[in-house]
Design an enzyme around this catalytic site. Structure first.
Site, PDB file in Angstrom:
ATOM      1  N   PRO A  42      -6.859   1.433   6.996  1.00 30.83           N
ATOM      2  CA  PRO A  42      -6.925   2.930   7.695  1.00 30.83           C
ATOM      3  C   PRO A  42      -8.049   3.596   7.245  1.00 30.83           C
ATOM      4  O   PRO A  42      -8.226   4.583   7.930  1.00 30.83           O
ATOM      5  CB  PRO A  42      -5.477   3.354   6.973  1.00 30.83           C
ATOM      6  CG  PRO A  42      -4.806   1.834   6.517  1.00 30.83           C
ATOM      7  CD  PRO A  42      -5.989   0.985   6.266  1.00 30.83           C
ATOM      8  N   HIS A  88     -10.924   4.036  -3.135  1.00 29.07           N
ATOM      9  CA  HIS A  88      -9.825   2.963  -2.154  1.00 29.07           C
ATOM     10  C   HIS A  88      -9.445   4.172  -1.275  1.00 29.07           C
ATOM     11  O   HIS A  88      -8.253   4.440  -1.304  1.00 29.07           O
ATOM     12  CB  HIS A  88      -8.913   2.355  -2.677  1.00 29.07           C
ATOM     13  CG  HIS A  88      -9.571   1.323  -3.659  1.00 29.07           C
ATOM     14  ND1 HIS A  88      -9.864  -0.061  -3.413  1.00 29.07           N
ATOM     15  CD2 HIS A  88      -9.816   1.523  -5.082  1.00 29.07           C
ATOM     16  CE1 HIS A  88     -10.246  -0.570  -4.575  1.00 29.07           C
ATOM     17  NE2 HIS A  88     -10.569   0.356  -5.616  1.00 29.07           N
ATOM     18  N   THR A  89     -10.226   4.254  -0.025  1.00 25.89           N
ATOM     19  CA  THR A  89      -9.730   5.621   0.895  1.00 25.89           C
ATOM     20  C   THR A  89      -8.311   5.240   1.627  1.00 25.89           C
ATOM     21  O   THR A  89      -7.774   6.103   1.961  1.00 25.89           O
ATOM     22  CB  THR A  89     -10.382   5.664   2.086  1.00 25.89           C
ATOM     23  OG1 THR A  89     -11.088   4.468   2.648  1.00 25.89           O
ATOM     24  CG2 THR A  89     -11.936   6.287   1.289  1.00 25.89           C
ATOM     25  N   CYS A  90      -8.074   3.882   1.528  1.00 27.48           N
ATOM     26  CA  CYS A  90      -6.859   3.427   2.529  1.00 27.48           C
ATOM     27  C   CYS A  90      -5.637   3.988   1.688  1.00 27.48           C
ATOM     28  O   CYS A  90      -4.548   4.246   2.105  1.00 27.48           O
ATOM     29  CB  CYS A  90      -6.695   1.850   2.500  1.00 27.48           C
ATOM     30  SG  CYS A  90      -8.091   1.259   3.708  1.00 27.48           S
ATOM     31  N   PHE A  91      -5.611   4.039   0.145  1.00 28.84           N
ATOM     32  CA  PHE A  91      -4.553   4.085  -0.557  1.00 28.84           C
ATOM     33  C   PHE A  91      -4.668   5.741  -1.436  1.00 28.84           C
ATOM     34  O   PHE A  91      -4.084   6.011  -2.188  1.00 28.84           O
ATOM     35  CB  PHE A  91      -4.419   3.270  -1.792  1.00 28.84           C
ATOM     36  CG  PHE A  91      -4.477   1.852  -1.112  1.00 28.84           C
ATOM     37  CD1 PHE A  91      -3.335   1.253  -0.394  1.00 28.84           C
ATOM     38  CD2 PHE A  91      -5.442   1.112  -1.062  1.00 28.84           C
ATOM     39  CE1 PHE A  91      -3.191   0.277  -0.030  1.00 28.84           C
ATOM     40  CE2 PHE A  91      -5.428  -0.392  -0.757  1.00 28.84           C
ATOM     41  CZ  PHE A  91      -4.270  -0.837  -0.131  1.00 28.84           C
TER      42      PHE A  91
END
EC number: 2.3.2.26
Length: 876
Positions: free
Chosen positions: A555, A840-843
């Site tokens: 994401p 961790h850009t998704c989280f």
């Protein structure tokens, strides 16, 4: 609801009565006093039967009209007998002490039907010859049904089955043979098998909304009345037998009927409902029949639409359905306990609400037909206007009663919301979602009557807090898009919640993802190829995005792609859009985009990308100009709309409109109805209307000149671009035809918030309040240094850090509270002073080394907030 109840609600009615409307609880009490709500009462309109003319069966309901029942039977009696063939209705005159046999002889003289072929059914019971009319409680204006054997018919086998069924029932009621119960059940089952699966076969009626021949025989033969008579019989076993037989029509668990057969049986179920409502209104069988009838009506509406109900005479449908509407409305009002404990809301039974809505469908359709397409029915009817059936006026009072009740329920919700106890609020809102369903139906009813819409709007305004809280708890399946019509009573969060339901629900199904591998160096062209070549259905699935030569997926990468791509699409250097001089983040289509031969395909691509960004809830940092937005919403563009897009044109047109009339009439400006455009490096004159070059501008036509000039500049010259953009946008919606409705349902400021997000600067205090720690404690020196350094950063550095951490440059309008999750800082201890932070850009996870000094941390943050670092996932 009693008249005293209405009087006690005076304050509530006055709360939402429009200022110019003479409407209060006292007037409601007077209206109720003037009107009868007895489900058996006749219409205010004199029907054919009441005028002494034969009454014909009509429409899907195929039953008989209810007639007025007075409490005191006058002398002499007159009542109505419907013929067994389903034909004319005859009027009988008699005395209360006359025998039933004398009535049979009158019928024989009038019709020629032999005595032995006649049976009279009244209130579900067969009248015995030796009884007197007074003993049978036959009242003035009563309706009786004549049933008997038909020797000549197009359905001899069906008649035989029905006559056997009625005969078995009569023998059971006389205690002649208990074994006949098996015969009753077998004949009902045999009859059901005779009904054809195709509803267009039967008596030749063929039209949806009429009885098939088999169903017509079943009713004309008196089977429904006989089964209800068996149900009411005091003889042991008869009630159980009748219940099982009737359940074969109404209860799918007992006897599973195909949908087409069930739809054909709607008039039979209606007969059961009418008979049982007068004889056993509190019995579970009646409730089951009524619920089944409501379900069948809803199925018909879903499968056939409103045209199905238009086959019957409107007045007939209104009179048949209204008693159930009245009954269910009473249940909804009277069963509400507004004195429940403070932490609970008064609840409406969802099944009763559902049934009420189902019955209101054909009721509203019939009323619209009856009044001849009038948009709003006047409540106080004048002598020179059509005499509407009384149920139409009665429904208005039902509307008022329910409006009061829903208003009181919403007031209860608001009181609980003000307590701010999360547990109580969640329980209340989850249990109160039926209020929205009721408001939706009240909204439908309000469109029938003068002033009713304004009353509903006033109520909703007075209960905005509760209304908007309930909207945010509504689900996609609830279908409450109608609330988007009320932009003045809904908050932005509510409108956004409703409008997002026009997009497909993104399901995390990794087997059906649309995969894209994009080169950053060729971002626009490669993205164009992936998006335009995909089928719309594929784009409604989850998107899997990866940049070439970079490690990250998920994401976070998708959010980065949306932001970067939209910056490219709306970059004026690419020739697709022009930015507004007064706001460089606001855009409209470039009239000169046709210099690119594929420009229309690119606009379709742009529409898809913007819709996808909205669907995935990514703020891309751009906004539409008002002229662009207005055109997408199907509205005309006016002078004030162009102020941001073209300030020079705006000021010029404004001066023309304000200029001295004599100066204009003297041709002081030397203008005519033409405009100059540039095309492929050449300047061309274009007429604003036919013969425009010969029409001089003057004080009489200047308003038309300004209107045509604006239309050409912002509508005609970019109409193709906007059409393709709108089509691309529509490709992503769940229902493509709703793309205009999408933009009509929002204000420009709403769309700004959804696309641009929070336009204010980033609040470090808000950022910190929505961040959690893993390995660190909030009191650690590294965390204190971190927030101290973030506070000293410029706005661009803060946004660069936000991109590095989350792949978002722009926050939702709610700030960090609007993100899908909280942010996290994880502790990294290995070689802390020699490592840079990672993310961790998704989280939303930042991995922060445990630096030993403030200066070391400052250097690491300076590095990761540089543009070239935040434009790649290579260090991931």
């Amino acid at each position: 609801m009693s008249s005293s109840d209405c009087h006690n609600r005076k304050r509530k009615l006055d709360d939402f009565a429009p200022a110019d409307e003479d409407f209060s609880a006292d007037s409601l009490h007077k209206m109720k006093k003037d009107q009868s709500f007895d489900s058996s009462s006749s219409s205010a309109v004199a029907s054919e039967t009441e005028r002494g003319q034969p009454q014909q069966e009509s429409g899907m309901f195929g039953g008989r009209l209810g007639f007025r029942h007075d409490l005191n039977v006058p002398e002499p009696l007159h009542f109505f007998v419907r013929m067994m063939s389903g034909g004319n209705t005859i009027v009988i005159h008699a005395r209360s002490d006359d025998s039933v046999e004398s009535v049979h002889r009158q019928i024989m003289r009038i019709t020629g039907i032999p005595l032995m072929e006649q049976r009279l059914i009244y209130r579900g019971k067969q009248l015995q010859w030796e009884q007197k009319l007074a003993d049978c409680a036959v009242q003035n204006d009563a309706g009786l049904q004549l049933v008997g054997r038909m020797r000549s018919t197009g359905y001899p086998k069906t008649w035989q089955v029905v006559n056997d069924l009625v005969s078995f029932i009569c023998r059971l009621c006389k205690k002649e043979s208990p074994s006949m119960a098996r015969g009753v059940l077998s004949r009902v089952e045999q009859f059901i098998r005779m009904i054809p699966n195709d509803e267009d076969t039967g008596t030749g009626t063929g039209a949806a909304g009429t009885d098939s021949g088999h169903v017509h025989v079943f009713k004309s033969g008196g089977a429904p009345s006989a089964l209800v008579m068996l149900f009411l019989s005091p003889i042991e076993g008869n009630k159980e037998c009748a219940t099982e037989a009737i359940e074969q029509f109404v209860n799918a668990k007992t006897y599973v009927l195909p949908q087409k057969k069930r739809i054909q049986c709607v008039s039979i179920v209606l007969e059961f409902c009418k008979l049982l409502s007068k004889t056993a209104p509190d019995d579970a069988l009646y409730v089951m029949c009524r619920r089944t009838l409501a379900s069948l009506l809803e199925t018909i509406r879903t499968v056939h639409g409103s045209k199905y109900f238009r086959q019957a005479k409107p007045a007939f449908v209104i009179q048949e359905v209204f008693p159930f509407v009245r009954e269910l409305a009473n249940m909804l009002v009277n069963n509400l306990d507004l004195n429940v404990k403070p932490a609970a809301c008064a609840k409406m039974d969802p099944s009763i609400v559902r049934d009420f809505v189902a019955f209101m469908g054909p009721m509203r359709n019939a009323i619209e037909e009856q009044v001849g397409g009038k948009e709003h029915i006047p409540i106080c009817l004048l002598d020179d206007r059509p005499c509407y059936v009384g149920e139409i006026e009665s429904l208005h009072v039902v509307y008022l009663e329910l409006l009061v009740s829903v208003g009181e329920c919403l007031e209860k919700v608001e009181n609980i919301l003000k307590t701010k106890r999360a547990k109580d609020i969640d329980a209340c809102l989850l249990g109160s979602i039926q209020y929205l369903t009721m408001l939706k139906e009240l909204n439908n009813i309000s469109k029938l009557y003068e002033g009713a819409e304004e009353m509903l709007r006033t109520l909703m305004k007075s209960r905005q807090l509760a209304l908007n809280a309930l909207i945010r708890y509504s689900k996609r399946s609830d279908d409450h898009q109608w609330l988007l019509e009320y932009k003045d009573v809904t908050f932005f969060e509510s409108r956004r919640h409703l409008i997002m339901m026009l997009f497909p629900d993104i399901k995390e199904d990794y087997e059906e993802m649309h995969e894209m591998l994009i080169d950053r160096a060729d971002l626009l062209v490669e993205s164009f190829r992936y998006i335009t070549q995909a089928e719309p259905e594929a784009l409604r699935s989850p998107l899997f995005m990866e940049f070439k030569h970079e490690e990250a997926t998920g994401p976070g990468v998708l959010r980065e792609w949306f932001y970067r791509l939209c910056q490219e699409i709306f970059n004026p250097e690419n020739g697709l859009f022009i930015s507004c001089p007064n706001d460089r983040r606001r855009f409209y289509p470039n009239p000169a985009s046709r210099m690119n031969p594929e420009h229309l395909n690119y606009f379709g691509f742009c529409g898809r990308v913007i819709a996808l960004a909205l669907m995935h809830k990514v703020q891309v940092g751009i906004a539409f100009d008002r002229v662009f937005f207005s055109t997408l919403a199907g509205r005309d563009v006016c002078l004030d709309d162009v102020q941001d897009a073209d300030p020079f044109l705006y000021m010029s047109c404004k001066k023309i409109l304000e200029m001295d009339a004599d100066f204009l009439d003297s041709d002081g400006l030397g203008l005519c109805f033409v405009t100059e455009i540039e095309e492929f490096g050449s300047k061309l004159l274009v007429e604003l209307c036919p013969g425009g070059k010969d029409i001089a501008l003057n004080s009489q036509n200047r308003e038309e000149y300004v209107k045509l000039l604006i239309n050409h500049r912002f509508m005609t010259s970019i109409s193709e671009q906007i059409t393709h953009f709108a089509q691309g946008f529509a490709d992503i919606l769940s229902r493509p035809t709703l793309h205009t409705f999408f933009f009509q349902s929002l204000d420009l400021e709403d769309l700004d918030k959804m696309l641009r997000g929070n336009g204010d600067g980033i609040s470090v205090d808000d950022w910190k309040a929505h961040t959690d720690y893993n390995g660190y404690k909030e009191t650690d020196c590294q965390i204190s240094w971190f927030w101290k350094l973030v506070k000293k950063m410029s706005e661009e550095q803060k946004r660069a850090l936000l991109v590095f951490w989350t792949s978002l440059k722009y926050l939702p309008v709610e700030g960090f509270r609007g993100l899908q999750s909280r942010l996290y800082i994880y502790k990294v201890t290995d070689c802390a002073d020699r490592r840079l932070p990672t993310s961790h850009t998704c989280f939303f996870r930042l991995c922060l080394p445990a630096c030993q000094s403030l200066s070391v941390m400052d250097k690491t943050l300076q590095i990761i907030t540089q543009e070239h670092v935040t434009s790649s996932f290579g260090i991931w």
